[in-house]
Write an enzyme that holds these catalytic residues in place. Structure first.
Site, mmCIF file in Angstrom:
data_model
loop_
_atom_site.group_PDB
_atom_site.id
_atom_site.type_symbol
_atom_site.label_atom_id
_atom_site.label_comp_id
_atom_site.label_asym_id
_atom_site.label_seq_id
_atom_site.Cartn_x
_atom_site.Cartn_y
_atom_site.Cartn_z
ATOM 1 N N PHE A 19 0.795 -1.227 0.000
ATOM 2 C CA PHE A 19 0.000 0.000 0.000
ATOM 3 C C PHE A 19 0.829 1.279 0.000
ATOM 4 O O PHE A 19 0.287 2.366 -0.134
ATOM 5 C CB PHE A 19 -0.916 0.015 1.237
ATOM 6 C CG PHE A 19 -1.699 -1.267 1.416
ATOM 7 C CD1 PHE A 19 -2.785 -1.543 0.599
ATOM 8 C CD2 PHE A 19 -1.322 -2.196 2.368
ATOM 9 C CE1 PHE A 19 -3.503 -2.725 0.739
ATOM 10 C CE2 PHE A 19 -2.033 -3.386 2.519
ATOM 11 C CZ PHE A 19 -3.121 -3.653 1.704
ATOM 12 N N ASP A 72 7.105 -9.544 11.633
ATOM 13 C CA ASP A 72 5.695 -9.739 11.273
ATOM 14 C C ASP A 72 5.304 -11.166 11.618
ATOM 15 O O ASP A 72 6.092 -12.096 11.410
ATOM 16 C CB ASP A 72 5.480 -9.494 9.772
ATOM 17 C CG ASP A 72 4.036 -9.161 9.425
ATOM 18 O OD1 ASP A 72 3.130 -9.891 9.878
ATOM 19 O OD2 ASP A 72 3.816 -8.176 8.702
ATOM 20 N N GLY A 76 -1.630 -11.222 9.086
ATOM 21 C CA GLY A 76 -2.432 -10.061 8.702
ATOM 22 C C GLY A 76 -2.842 -9.215 9.896
ATOM 23 O O GLY A 76 -3.110 -9.745 10.974
ATOM 24 N N SER A 125 5.425 -8.799 17.525
ATOM 25 C CA SER A 125 6.365 -7.715 17.773
ATOM 26 C C SER A 125 6.758 -7.567 19.248
ATOM 27 O O SER A 125 7.953 -7.457 19.546
ATOM 28 C CB SER A 125 5.777 -6.393 17.246
ATOM 29 O OG SER A 125 6.575 -5.302 17.591
ATOM 30 N N ASP A 142 5.164 0.182 11.032
ATOM 31 C CA ASP A 142 4.090 0.089 10.035
ATOM 32 C C ASP A 142 3.299 -1.194 10.265
ATOM 33 O O ASP A 142 2.911 -1.879 9.319
ATOM 34 C CB ASP A 142 4.686 0.115 8.623
ATOM 35 C CG ASP A 142 3.623 0.322 7.548
ATOM 36 O OD1 ASP A 142 2.569 0.902 7.858
ATOM 37 O OD2 ASP A 142 3.855 -0.093 6.400
ATOM 38 N N HIS A 145 -2.554 -1.028 13.433
ATOM 39 C CA HIS A 145 -2.882 0.380 13.574
ATOM 40 C C HIS A 145 -3.838 0.669 14.730
ATOM 41 O O HIS A 145 -4.440 1.748 14.774
ATOM 42 C CB HIS A 145 -3.466 0.912 12.260
ATOM 43 C CG HIS A 145 -2.423 1.111 11.191
ATOM 44 N ND1 HIS A 145 -1.306 0.316 11.098
ATOM 45 C CD2 HIS A 145 -2.316 2.006 10.184
ATOM 46 C CE1 HIS A 145 -0.575 0.714 10.062
ATOM 47 N NE2 HIS A 145 -1.159 1.740 9.498
ATOM 48 N N HIS A 170 4.720 5.237 9.683
ATOM 49 C CA HIS A 170 3.856 5.301 8.501
ATOM 50 C C HIS A 170 2.405 5.504 8.910
ATOM 51 O O HIS A 170 2.006 5.178 10.021
ATOM 52 C CB HIS A 170 3.987 4.006 7.682
ATOM 53 C CG HIS A 170 3.435 4.123 6.304
ATOM 54 N ND1 HIS A 170 2.792 3.094 5.661
ATOM 55 C CD2 HIS A 170 3.428 5.170 5.423
ATOM 56 C CE1 HIS A 170 2.422 3.479 4.461
ATOM 57 N NE2 HIS A 170 2.798 4.733 4.290
#
Length: 212
Positions: A19, A72, A76, A125, A142, A145, A170
């Site tokens: 993105f 990561d 998702g 993380s 990033d 969120h 980001h």
């Protein structure tokens, strides 16, 4: 600043699933080159998805003789789950019924010829940050969120930045109409805690660590 990016690297970035706009990617690449070139330390990103931004960090690592670390769990983030705006059904593992971006991430790096310059840290993380001990040239946030995930990434990884290291965030949107506010709140917190703003490109903020 696009002259810092080889045409084949820019083409690999643009063709990769993800993105990040090109102008923000160019700014990220420039920050990574500056930070790694000055310190020789690793570059780290939280939130890899399919490897679009990892291409840029890997190329900067290759150019400066260091390595890019990617954090990561590859299942998702919240907005990529079924029923949400950024869900991609093609990334669901049919055997387990869950998102799995790791195979496409590996193919992305392979196609770009950058596999050997990346160490993929596959996991959550906070768990990885808790056991990490080395200094870092750059931390790129990033990942998830939500406030829980964005602030957790900041609290977990920003302390590992070397003096004068760069923190890149980001999806910073001061206006709530433009996007979620968790990265913006992390950005404000970093400024309040002694980081200095270096550059603004779209929703990408580059900050320099100035204190302990």
């Amino acid at each position: 600043m696009t002259d810092l990016l080889a045409p084949e690297v820019l083409a690999a970035f643009e063709s990769a699933t993800g993105f990040m706009p090109v102008d923000e990617g160019v700014a990220l690449h420039a920050a990574a080159l500056e930070a790694a070139g000055r310190t020789g330390l690793p570059l780290l990103e939280i939130g890899t998805y399919c490897g679009r931004s990892a291409i840029l960090l890997a190329d900067a690592a290759r150019s400066t003789g260091t390595v890019a670390l990617t954090v990561d769990h590859h299942r998702g983030s919240e907005e990529q789950q079924p029923g949400w705006e950024y869900h991609d059904p093609s990334l669901v593992d049919p055997e387990v019924g869950l998102m799995d971006t790791l195979p496409l991430f590996r193919r992305t790096l392979h196609r770009a010829g950058l596999e050997e310059h990346v160490i993929a840290l596959v996991g959550r993380s906070p768990q990885l940050a808790a056991v990490w001990r080395g200094p870092l040239a750059l931390v790129f946030i990033d990942g998830g969120h939500t406030d829980e995930h964005a602030s957790g990434d900041y609290l977990g990884w920003a302390p590992h930045l070397a003096p004068e290291g760069l923190l890149v965030i980001h999806d910073v949107f001061p206006d709530p109409a433009d996007g979620g506010q968790a990265p913006y709140r992390v950005y404000l917190r970093a400024l309040a805690e002694g980081f200095e703003e270096v550059s603004v490109t779209g929703s990408l903020r580059v900050l320099r660590r100035t204190g302990a």
